[in-house]
Design a protein around this motif. Sequence first.
Motif, PDB file in Angstrom:
ATOM      1  N   VAL A   1       0.820  -1.217   0.000  1.00  0.00           N
ATOM      2  CA  VAL A   1       0.000   0.000   0.000  1.00  0.00           C
ATOM      3  C   VAL A   1       0.853   1.267   0.000  1.00  0.00           C
ATOM      4  N   ALA A   2       2.012   1.243   0.623  1.00  0.00           N
ATOM      5  CA  ALA A   2       2.873   2.431   0.665  1.00  0.00           C
ATOM      6  C   ALA A   2       3.513   2.755  -0.691  1.00  0.00           C
ATOM      7  N   LEU A   3       3.462   1.818  -1.620  1.00  0.00           N
ATOM      8  CA  LEU A   3       4.073   2.027  -2.938  1.00  0.00           C
ATOM      9  C   LEU A   3       3.206   2.873  -3.872  1.00  0.00           C
ATOM     10  N   PHE A   4       1.935   3.011  -3.538  1.00  0.00           N
ATOM     11  CA  PHE A   4       0.976   3.666  -4.427  1.00  0.00           C
ATOM     12  C   PHE A   4       0.188   4.724  -3.669  1.00  0.00           C
ATOM     13  N   ASP A   5      -0.401   5.642  -4.413  1.00  0.00           N
ATOM     14  CA  ASP A   5      -1.279   6.634  -3.791  1.00  0.00           C
ATOM     15  C   ASP A   5      -2.618   5.997  -3.421  1.00  0.00           C
ATOM     16  N   LYS A   6      -3.040   5.035  -4.250  1.00  0.00           N
ATOM     17  CA  LYS A   6      -4.324   4.373  -4.035  1.00  0.00           C
ATOM     18  C   LYS A   6      -4.181   2.914  -4.448  1.00  0.00           C
ATOM     19  N   LEU A   7      -4.681   2.026  -3.606  1.00  0.00           N
ATOM     20  CA  LEU A   7      -4.692   0.599  -3.920  1.00  0.00           C
ATOM     21  C   LEU A   7      -6.147   0.144  -3.968  1.00  0.00           C
ATOM     22  N   VAL A   8      -6.563  -0.323  -5.121  1.00  0.00           N
ATOM     23  CA  VAL A   8      -7.919  -0.831  -5.303  1.00  0.00           C
ATOM     24  C   VAL A   8      -7.837  -2.352  -5.260  1.00  0.00           C
ATOM     25  N   ILE A   9      -8.535  -2.932  -4.324  1.00  0.00           N
ATOM     26  CA  ILE A   9      -8.602  -4.385  -4.243  1.00  0.00           C
ATOM     27  C   ILE A   9      -9.835  -4.798  -5.027  1.00  0.00           C
ATOM     28  N   GLY A  10      -9.616  -5.484  -6.115  1.00  0.00           N
ATOM     29  CA  GLY A  10     -10.698  -5.877  -7.013  1.00  0.00           C
ATOM     30  C   GLY A  10     -11.074  -7.327  -6.827  1.00  0.00           C
ATOM     31  N   VAL A  11     -12.246  -7.553  -6.272  1.00  0.00           N
ATOM     32  CA  VAL A  11     -12.761  -8.910  -6.104  1.00  0.00           C
ATOM     33  C   VAL A  11     -13.398  -9.303  -7.430  1.00  0.00           C
ATOM     34  N   GLY A  12     -12.706 -10.184  -8.134  1.00  0.00           N
ATOM     35  CA  GLY A  12     -13.163 -10.580  -9.458  1.00  0.00           C
ATOM     36  C   GLY A  12     -14.327 -11.543  -9.407  1.00  0.00           C
ATOM     37  N   ILE A  13     -15.277 -11.314 -10.286  1.00  0.00           N
ATOM     38  CA  ILE A  13     -16.433 -12.197 -10.421  1.00  0.00           C
ATOM     39  C   ILE A  13     -16.290 -12.921 -11.750  1.00  0.00           C
ATOM     40  N   ASN A  14     -16.119 -14.229 -11.670  1.00  0.00           N
ATOM     41  CA  ASN A  14     -15.952 -15.056 -12.856  1.00  0.00           C
ATOM     42  C   ASN A  14     -17.189 -15.933 -12.999  1.00  0.00           C
ATOM     43  N   SER A  15     -17.955 -15.706 -14.064  1.00  0.00           N
ATOM     44  CA  SER A  15     -19.212 -16.442 -14.246  1.00  0.00           C
ATOM     45  C   SER A  15     -18.980 -17.934 -14.478  1.00  0.00           C
ATOM     46  N   ASN A  16     -17.750 -18.327 -14.807  1.00  0.00           N
ATOM     47  CA  ASN A  16     -17.441 -19.745 -15.029  1.00  0.00           C
ATOM     48  C   ASN A  16     -17.079 -20.481 -13.740  1.00  0.00           C
ATOM     49  N   LYS A  17     -16.930 -19.753 -12.643  1.00  0.00           N
ATOM     50  CA  LYS A  17     -16.557 -20.364 -11.370  1.00  0.00           C
ATOM     51  C   LYS A  17     -17.662 -20.159 -10.344  1.00  0.00           C
ATOM     52  N   GLN A  18     -17.833 -21.145  -9.496  1.00  0.00           N
ATOM     53  CA  GLN A  18     -18.798 -21.049  -8.408  1.00  0.00           C
ATOM     54  C   GLN A  18     -18.020 -20.841  -7.109  1.00  0.00           C
ATOM     55  N   PRO A  19     -17.990 -19.610  -6.598  1.00  0.00           N
ATOM     56  CA  PRO A  19     -17.230 -19.361  -5.367  1.00  0.00           C
ATOM     57  C   PRO A  19     -17.920 -19.952  -4.143  1.00  0.00           C
ATOM     58  N   MET A  20     -17.137 -20.163  -3.099  1.00  0.00           N
ATOM     59  CA  MET A  20     -17.698 -20.637  -1.833  1.00  0.00           C
ATOM     60  C   MET A  20     -18.453 -19.514  -1.139  1.00  0.00           C
ATOM     61  N   PHE A  21     -17.929 -18.285  -1.260  1.00  0.00           N
ATOM     62  CA  PHE A  21     -18.506 -17.129  -0.589  1.00  0.00           C
ATOM     63  C   PHE A  21     -18.934 -16.098  -1.621  1.00  0.00           C
ATOM     64  N   SER A  22     -20.001 -15.369  -1.328  1.00  0.00           N
ATOM     65  CA  SER A  22     -20.517 -14.374  -2.272  1.00  0.00           C
ATOM     66  C   SER A  22     -19.535 -13.215  -2.418  1.00  0.00           C
ATOM     67  N   ALA A  23     -19.639 -12.521  -3.525  1.00  0.00           N
ATOM     68  CA  ALA A  23     -18.792 -11.342  -3.754  1.00  0.00           C
ATOM     69  C   ALA A  23     -19.017 -10.309  -2.657  1.00  0.00           C
ATOM     70  N   GLU A  24     -20.267 -10.171  -2.221  1.00  0.00           N
ATOM     71  CA  GLU A  24     -20.584  -9.204  -1.168  1.00  0.00           C
ATOM     72  C   GLU A  24     -19.871  -9.557   0.135  1.00  0.00           C
ATOM     73  N   GLN A  25     -19.849 -10.861   0.481  1.00  0.00           N
ATOM     74  CA  GLN A  25     -19.137 -11.291   1.691  1.00  0.00           C
ATOM     75  C   GLN A  25     -17.652 -10.978   1.574  1.00  0.00           C
TER      76      GLN A  25
END
Length: 152
Positions: free
Chosen positions: A26-50
């Motif tokens: 985080v100190a390397l950048f002004d802003k760090l965006v953590i992107g939770v990817g949603i892949n329609s081909n995969k069934q995650p254990m936990f929802s994107a919202e969780q």
Amino acid sequence: MQRTCLFPGSFDPVTKGHIDIIQRSVALFDKLVIGVGINSNKQPMFSAEQRVGWIREVFAGDSRIEVVSYEGLTVDFCRKIGAQFILRGVRYVSDFEYEKAIADMNRMLESSVETIFLPCTPEYSTISSTLVRDVIRNGGNVDLFIPKEVKW
């Protein structure tokens, strides 16, 4: 110009290894965006919202970190949020080979986005979301591998 970095992943669930990479980068950048990817081909254990909620809770109060979910090509999302960098954590040489192939493809799709590789610290090198999910499915204790904010 603000240095914005995207750290994309499934974070299904977020692990202490992910947290380590985020805290060290985080100190390397002004802003760090953590992107939770949603892949329609995969069934995650936990929802994107969780997953988004857990990461937001871990980093509550750090204005440099934003957590969002996204679909589609990572480089397209980089364009959308103005990210010049993609951050990837690597544990082993095999991770690097796989991640480098993706980075090369991303570079061909969008030459203005640079991929940064950050090796994980040794204590977290064996932790993966895949293994954590397997322990969860089999009723094991995952407290050593995930932050306390991850609850279901």
